[in-house]
Scaffold this motif. Structure first.
Motif, PDB file in Angstrom:
ATOM      1  N   ASP A   1      17.421   2.271  28.613  1.00 26.19           N
ATOM      2  CA  ASP A   1      18.372   3.368  28.832  1.00 26.19           C
ATOM      3  C   ASP A   1      19.658   2.782  29.383  1.00 26.19           C
ATOM      4  OD1 ASP A   1      16.835   5.484  27.975  1.00 26.19           O
ATOM      5  OD2 ASP A   1      16.399   6.278  29.984  1.00 26.19           O
ATOM      6  N   GLU A   2      20.783   3.386  29.018  1.00 22.62           N
ATOM      7  CA  GLU A   2      22.077   3.002  29.574  1.00 22.62           C
ATOM      8  C   GLU A   2      22.714   4.241  30.167  1.00 22.62           C
ATOM      9  OE1 GLU A   2      24.239  -0.415  27.435  1.00 22.62           O
ATOM     10  OE2 GLU A   2      23.407   0.817  25.819  1.00 22.62           O
ATOM     11  N   PHE A   3      23.334   4.059  31.334  1.00 27.55           N
ATOM     12  CA  PHE A   3      24.015   5.187  31.951  1.00 27.55           C
ATOM     13  C   PHE A   3      25.289   4.716  32.633  1.00 27.55           C
ATOM     14  CE2 PHE A   3      21.100   3.647  35.181  1.00 27.55           C
ATOM     15  CZ  PHE A   3      21.785   3.779  36.381  1.00 27.55           C
ATOM     16  N   ILE A   4      26.209   5.659  32.753  1.00 27.13           N
ATOM     17  CA  ILE A   4      27.498   5.399  33.388  1.00 27.13           C
ATOM     18  C   ILE A   4      27.551   6.175  34.691  1.00 27.13           C
ATOM     19  CG2 ILE A   4      29.988   5.806  33.198  1.00 27.13           C
ATOM     20  CD1 ILE A   4      29.646   5.350  30.143  1.00 27.13           C
ATOM     21  N   TYR A   5      28.018   5.497  35.729  1.00 28.04           N
ATOM     22  CA  TYR A   5      28.232   6.125  37.029  1.00 28.04           C
ATOM     23  C   TYR A   5      29.730   6.133  37.303  1.00 28.04           C
ATOM     24  CZ  TYR A   5      28.717   6.699  42.016  1.00 28.04           C
ATOM     25  OH  TYR A   5      29.113   7.153  43.239  1.00 28.04           O
ATOM     26  N   ARG A   6      30.238   7.289  37.758  1.00 25.53           N
ATOM     27  CA  ARG A   6      31.652   7.410  38.134  1.00 25.53           C
ATOM     28  C   ARG A   6      31.778   8.157  39.453  1.00 25.53           C
ATOM     29  NH1 ARG A   6      32.508   8.475  32.726  1.00 25.53           N
ATOM     30  NH2 ARG A   6      33.992   7.090  31.723  1.00 25.53           N
ATOM     31  N   MET A   7      32.679   7.649  40.284  1.00 27.66           N
ATOM     32  CA  MET A   7      33.066   8.361  41.505  1.00 27.66           C
ATOM     33  C   MET A   7      34.588   8.405  41.465  1.00 27.66           C
ATOM     34  SD  MET A   7      32.412   9.890  44.400  1.00 27.66           S
ATOM     35  CE  MET A   7      30.836   9.534  45.129  1.00 27.66           C
ATOM     36  N   GLY A   8      35.103   9.430  40.784  1.00 22.11           N
ATOM     37  CA  GLY A   8      36.549   9.575  40.645  1.00 22.11           C
ATOM     38  C   GLY A   8      37.193   8.302  40.133  1.00 22.11           C
ATOM     39  N   GLU A   9      38.314   7.918  40.760  1.00 19.41           N
ATOM     40  CA  GLU A   9      39.009   6.684  40.389  1.00 19.41           C
ATOM     41  C   GLU A   9      38.523   5.487  41.217  1.00 19.41           C
ATOM     42  OE1 GLU A   9      41.319   6.434  37.871  1.00 19.41           O
ATOM     43  OE2 GLU A   9      40.650   8.479  37.474  1.00 19.41           O
ATOM     44  N   ILE A  10      37.573   5.741  42.114  1.00 17.07           N
ATOM     45  CA  ILE A  10      37.118   4.715  43.053  1.00 17.07           C
ATOM     46  C   ILE A  10      36.120   3.750  42.425  1.00 17.07           C
ATOM     47  CG2 ILE A  10      35.858   4.362  45.222  1.00 17.07           C
ATOM     48  CD1 ILE A  10      37.038   7.049  46.132  1.00 17.07           C
TER      49      ILE A  10
ATOM     50  N   TYR B   1      33.607   2.919  38.739  1.00 17.09           N
ATOM     51  CA  TYR B   1      33.009   3.124  37.426  1.00 17.09           C
ATOM     52  C   TYR B   1      32.067   1.954  37.204  1.00 17.09           C
ATOM     53  CZ  TYR B   1      32.459   2.294  32.425  1.00 17.09           C
ATOM     54  OH  TYR B   1      31.932   2.024  31.192  1.00 17.09           O
ATOM     55  N   SER B   2      30.858   2.230  36.741  1.00 16.46           N
ATOM     56  CA  SER B   2      29.973   1.147  36.327  1.00 16.46           C
ATOM     57  C   SER B   2      29.026   1.656  35.253  1.00 16.46           C
ATOM     58  CB  SER B   2      29.199   0.542  37.506  1.00 16.46           C
ATOM     59  OG  SER B   2      28.415   1.493  38.161  1.00 16.46           O
ATOM     60  N   LYS B   3      28.678   0.737  34.358  1.00 15.70           N
ATOM     61  CA  LYS B   3      27.724   1.038  33.300  1.00 15.70           C
ATOM     62  C   LYS B   3      26.506   0.161  33.529  1.00 15.70           C
ATOM     63  CE  LYS B   3      27.264   1.358  28.291  1.00 15.70           C
ATOM     64  NZ  LYS B   3      27.949   1.141  27.007  1.00 15.70           N
TER      65      LYS B   3
ATOM     66  N   GLU C   1      38.653  -5.924  39.918  1.00 14.16           N
ATOM     67  CA  GLU C   1      38.040  -4.615  39.705  1.00 14.16           C
ATOM     68  C   GLU C   1      36.676  -4.713  39.025  1.00 14.16           C
ATOM     69  OE1 GLU C   1      40.799  -2.087  37.601  1.00 14.16           O
ATOM     70  OE2 GLU C   1      42.471  -3.047  38.622  1.00 14.16           O
ATOM     71  N   SER C   2      36.361  -5.877  38.441  1.00 12.24           N
ATOM     72  CA  SER C   2      35.121  -6.006  37.663  1.00 12.24           C
ATOM     73  C   SER C   2      34.057  -6.844  38.383  1.00 12.24           C
ATOM     74  CB  SER C   2      35.428  -6.613  36.296  1.00 12.24           C
ATOM     75  OG  SER C   2      35.938  -7.926  36.448  1.00 12.24           O
ATOM     76  N   GLU C   3      34.112  -6.904  39.712  1.00 14.24           N
ATOM     77  CA  GLU C   3      33.170  -7.739  40.470  1.00 14.24           C
ATOM     78  C   GLU C   3      31.702  -7.421  40.170  1.00 14.24           C
ATOM     79  OE1 GLU C   3      34.841  -9.503  44.607  1.00 14.24           O
ATOM     80  OE2 GLU C   3      34.410  -7.362  44.636  1.00 14.24           O
ATOM     81  N   TRP C   4      31.399  -6.169  39.882  1.00 17.17           N
ATOM     82  CA  TRP C   4      30.008  -5.803  39.654  1.00 17.17           C
ATOM     83  C   TRP C   4      29.492  -6.239  38.291  1.00 17.17           C
ATOM     84  CZ3 TRP C   4      27.588  -0.683  41.601  1.00 17.17           C
ATOM     85  CH2 TRP C   4      27.768  -0.548  42.976  1.00 17.17           C
ATOM     86  N   THR C   5      30.373  -6.451  37.316  1.00 20.25           N
ATOM     87  CA  THR C   5      29.935  -6.767  35.953  1.00 20.25           C
ATOM     88  C   THR C   5      29.081  -8.032  35.954  1.00 20.25           C
ATOM     89  OG1 THR C   5      31.924  -5.714  35.063  1.00 20.25           O
ATOM     90  CG2 THR C   5      30.717  -7.187  33.586  1.00 20.25           C
ATOM     91  N   GLY C   6      27.898  -7.909  35.350  1.00 16.65           N
ATOM     92  CA  GLY C   6      26.961  -9.031  35.288  1.00 16.65           C
ATOM     93  C   GLY C   6      25.992  -9.104  36.452  1.00 16.65           C
TER      94      GLY C   6
ATOM     95  N   LYS D   1       8.583  -1.843  39.662  1.00 12.64           N
ATOM     96  CA  LYS D   1       9.896  -2.487  39.622  1.00 12.64           C
ATOM     97  C   LYS D   1      10.813  -1.828  38.596  1.00 12.64           C
ATOM     98  CE  LYS D   1      11.864  -7.153  39.388  1.00 12.64           C
ATOM     99  NZ  LYS D   1      11.539  -8.561  39.115  1.00 12.64           N
ATOM    100  N   ILE D   2      12.091  -1.735  38.969  1.00  7.66           N
ATOM    101  CA  ILE D   2      13.139  -1.259  38.077  1.00  7.66           C
ATOM    102  C   ILE D   2      14.324  -2.203  38.258  1.00  7.66           C
ATOM    103  CG2 ILE D   2      14.688   0.652  37.480  1.00  7.66           C
ATOM    104  CD1 ILE D   2      12.540   2.276  39.384  1.00  7.66           C
ATOM    105  N   VAL D   3      14.920  -2.638  37.140  1.00  4.99           N
ATOM    106  CA  VAL D   3      16.101  -3.494  37.201  1.00  4.99           C
ATOM    107  C   VAL D   3      17.181  -2.907  36.311  1.00  4.99           C
ATOM    108  CG1 VAL D   3      17.058  -5.796  36.792  1.00  4.99           C
ATOM    109  CG2 VAL D   3      14.700  -5.561  37.619  1.00  4.99           C
ATOM    110  N   TRP D   4      18.371  -2.768  36.896  1.00  3.94           N
ATOM    111  CA  TRP D   4      19.552  -2.340  36.140  1.00  3.94           C
ATOM    112  C   TRP D   4      20.494  -3.536  36.039  1.00  3.94           C
ATOM    113  CZ3 TRP D   4      21.179   2.141  39.877  1.00  3.94           C
ATOM    114  CH2 TRP D   4      20.216   3.158  39.878  1.00  3.94           C
ATOM    115  N   LEU D   5      20.969  -3.828  34.841  1.00  3.38           N
ATOM    116  CA  LEU D   5      22.015  -4.818  34.637  1.00  3.38           C
ATOM    117  C   LEU D   5      23.338  -4.063  34.539  1.00  3.38           C
ATOM    118  CD1 LEU D   5      23.095  -7.666  33.933  1.00  3.38           C
ATOM    119  CD2 LEU D   5      22.621  -7.090  31.527  1.00  3.38           C
ATOM    120  N   VAL D   6      24.314  -4.450  35.356  1.00  2.00           N
ATOM    121  CA  VAL D   6      25.640  -3.826  35.290  1.00  2.00           C
ATOM    122  C   VAL D   6      26.395  -4.516  34.155  1.00  2.00           C
ATOM    123  CG1 VAL D   6      27.762  -3.275  36.523  1.00  2.00           C
ATOM    124  CG2 VAL D   6      25.582  -3.352  37.775  1.00  2.00           C
TER     125      VAL D   6
END
Length: 149
Positions: free
Chosen positions: A43-52, A54-56, A85-90, A67-72
């Motif tokens: 499954d893929e999902f997008i999280y948003r908190m206004g302009e503060i 965004y992550s997929k 702005e992309s520190e979470w990617t990967g 166990k559950i693992v999400w890859l950003v």
């Protein structure tokens, strides 16, 4: 340079199955907008908190009650506050569930969210609130809490 990933742990009286189901009910404990499915492998999902924020996320491991693992796969953090702005990617977000002495432990780790990250202070604080308060409340009372006011 320190490379310790952010981690926090909660312990509840609920079963591993109840904990697993609560974690996968992401909309109930992670404040913001969530698009997509959050409850099975790939499954893929997008999280948003206004302009503060965004992550997929893509669910890359899904072991019922364990166990559950999400890859950003994509991210954009507050451009007014952070240069990268992309520190979470990967990075990976991991929930490990274990049962011990009639209690269930959830060990949450954001692999790649390390003190060297510009967002570490804000992001680790937010994760602490979300896991230790909102997810804990969802598991123990059936209702998550708004930790961001």
């Amino acid at each position: 340079m320190e490379t310790t990933n952010f981690t926090t742990t909660i312990v509840v009286d609920n079963s591993a199955s109840e904990v697993f189901n609560a974690i996968n009910n992401v909309r109930a404990w992670w404040q913001g907008e969530i698009e997509g499915n959050t409850n099975k492998l790939n499954d893929e999902f997008i999280y948003r908190m206004g302009e503060i924020h965004y992550s997929k996320q893509k669910i890359t491991e899904f072991i019922p009650n364990e166990k559950i693992v999400w890859l950003v796969t994509d991210s954009k953090l507050n451009p007014l506050k952070f240069k990268d702005e992309s520190e979470w990617t990967g990075t990976k977000i991991i929930f490990e569930i274990t049962e011990k002495n009639n209690k269930t432990q959830v060990r949450f780790t954001h692999v790649g969210l390390v003190p060297a990250f510009e967002c570490y202070g804000d992001c680790s604080w937010a994760w602490g609130q979300l896991i230790e308060e909102s997810l804990f409340s969802l598991i123990t009372t059936g209702k998550g809490v708004n930790v961001f006011g």
